[in-house]
Design an enzyme around this catalytic site. Structure first.
Site, mmCIF file in Angstrom:
data_model
loop_
_atom_site.group_PDB
_atom_site.id
_atom_site.type_symbol
_atom_site.label_atom_id
_atom_site.label_comp_id
_atom_site.label_asym_id
_atom_site.label_seq_id
_atom_site.Cartn_x
_atom_site.Cartn_y
_atom_site.Cartn_z
ATOM 1 N N SER A 5 36.841 38.872 79.680
ATOM 2 C CA SER A 5 38.018 39.908 80.698
ATOM 3 C C SER A 5 37.517 41.262 81.136
ATOM 4 C CB SER A 5 38.796 39.447 80.352
ATOM 5 O OG SER A 5 39.571 37.963 79.979
ATOM 6 N N GLU A 61 39.846 46.934 79.901
ATOM 7 C CA GLU A 61 39.710 45.620 78.740
ATOM 8 C C GLU A 61 37.997 45.737 77.892
ATOM 9 O OE1 GLU A 61 39.721 41.236 76.396
ATOM 10 O OE2 GLU A 61 41.418 42.496 77.775
ATOM 11 N N ARG A 91 43.600 44.639 72.378
ATOM 12 C CA ARG A 91 43.101 45.547 71.671
ATOM 13 C C ARG A 91 42.543 46.459 71.692
ATOM 14 N NH1 ARG A 91 43.435 40.689 72.124
ATOM 15 N NH2 ARG A 91 43.093 39.540 74.230
#
EC number: 1.3.1.98
Length: 323
Positions: free
Chosen positions: A246, A316, A197
């Site tokens: 998320s 995230e 990410r």
């Protein structure tokens, strides 16, 4: 970092460009006569993000086409903060708003084209479901997982978006990026230095297009896999709520949702924000949450997880703007 000029002919806006629109009397960050898109001061962002909370952008720019965006960034004063906004599905916009300019890429940046060699060329504003569906119809496999990521190509490329065992670094060939200052360059995937990410794209850089590599496949089988992914999301995630996807990255060898659950955070509330009962790695706005509620709840979850397991969770979700 290797940089080459991209072939961008398919991004030419075939429709009539809108007249420059500058709402309000605030001095624009660039002269009004030098932009053709829509430039709005003090633009509310809550309606543009999934959490439906947060403050306004100092300026929101919706470019008419690629050339309009390049000229705008070229004329923008050095040091002005720039942030690209896709679907706003993985973002907390803080209640104090976002300084500088937020760029929203619309229809001129949303085309998807099939090229030779099972290559799928996409504008940065194209939604994941459009990209995967176009690939399916062309018999191109390998992009099915994009069906499971709520967002646009620009966000996928910047954040190495992933789901169901795959991520963008597995399929990206290269991307076209406008750097701060307005220079348009093509960056191969190797230059992005992808990790979980994360990419090496500099702050203020705006992804405008990307090329993905697929493999030959059967449209029916590809479609069945996309349906499986869609059903898995429906069954496990609170899709019918105001959420942000998320919340925390999965620590190596562990699942964030499980750590959150084991720390007793399922259903935990702070103001109008709540940890989802359905999936504990999702925060939700129950109706009137402020962004401070949502971010504060996330920090409390991190604290409880660390106390319980000794694991320091990492966000995230992007958190942007002024507190």
């Amino acid at each position: 970092m290797t940089m080459t000029q991209p072939d961008n002919e398919w991004f030419t806006d075939s429709g009539a460009a809108p007249d420059c629109s500058v709402d309000g009397a605030v001095e624009a960050p660039v002269p009004a006569g030098h932009v053709r898109g829509k430039l709005t001061p003090n633009a509310p962002l809550a309606k543009l993000v999934w959490f439906k909370s947060g403050g306004a952008a100092d300026w929101l720019f919706e470019p008419a086409d690629l050339d309009d965006l390049r000229e705008f960034l070229d004329r923008l004063e050095d040091g002005t903060p720039v942030m690209a906004l896709g679907l706003g599905s993985n973002m907390i916009v803080r209640d104090g708003g976002v300084p500088g300019v937020v760029i929203k890429l619309g229809k001129p940046f949303s085309e998807v084209e099939i090229r030779e060699g099972n290559v799928v060329a996409c504008g940065a504003g194209a939604h994941g479901i459009l990209v995967s569906s176009t690939a399916r119809d062309a018999g191109i496999a390998g992009l099915e997982f994009l069906r499971g990521i709520p967002g646009t190509v620009g966000g996928f490329v910047r954040m190495n978006g992933g789901a169901y065992g795959r991520e963008v670094s597995d399929i990206l060939i290269d991307c076209d990026v406008i750097l701060p200052g307005g220079e348009l360059v093509t960056l191969p995937v190797s230059d992005l230095q992808y990790s979980y990410r994360h990419s090496a794209l500099p702050d203020g850089a705006v992804v405008v297009s990307a090329r993905f590599q697929g493999t030959p496949g059967d449209p029916q089988e590809i479609g069945a896999e996309m349906d499986r992914i869609a059903q898995a999301r429906e069954d496990s995630q609170p899709l019918r709520t105001k959420t942000g996807g998320s919340t925390f990255k999965n620590p190596p060898g562990q699942k964030a949702w499980q750590l959150v659950d084991e720390a007793g955070c399922r259903g935990l509330r702070m103001g109008g924000a709540q940890v989802s009962e359905k999936h504990t790695n999702f925060l939700i706005n129950t109706g009137d949450a402020t962004s401070a509620d949502i971010e504060g709840l996330g920090e409390e979850v991190k604290r409880r997880v660390y106390k319980k397991s000794g694991v320091q969770l990492e966000w995230e979700i992007q958190r942007v703007g002024r507190p």
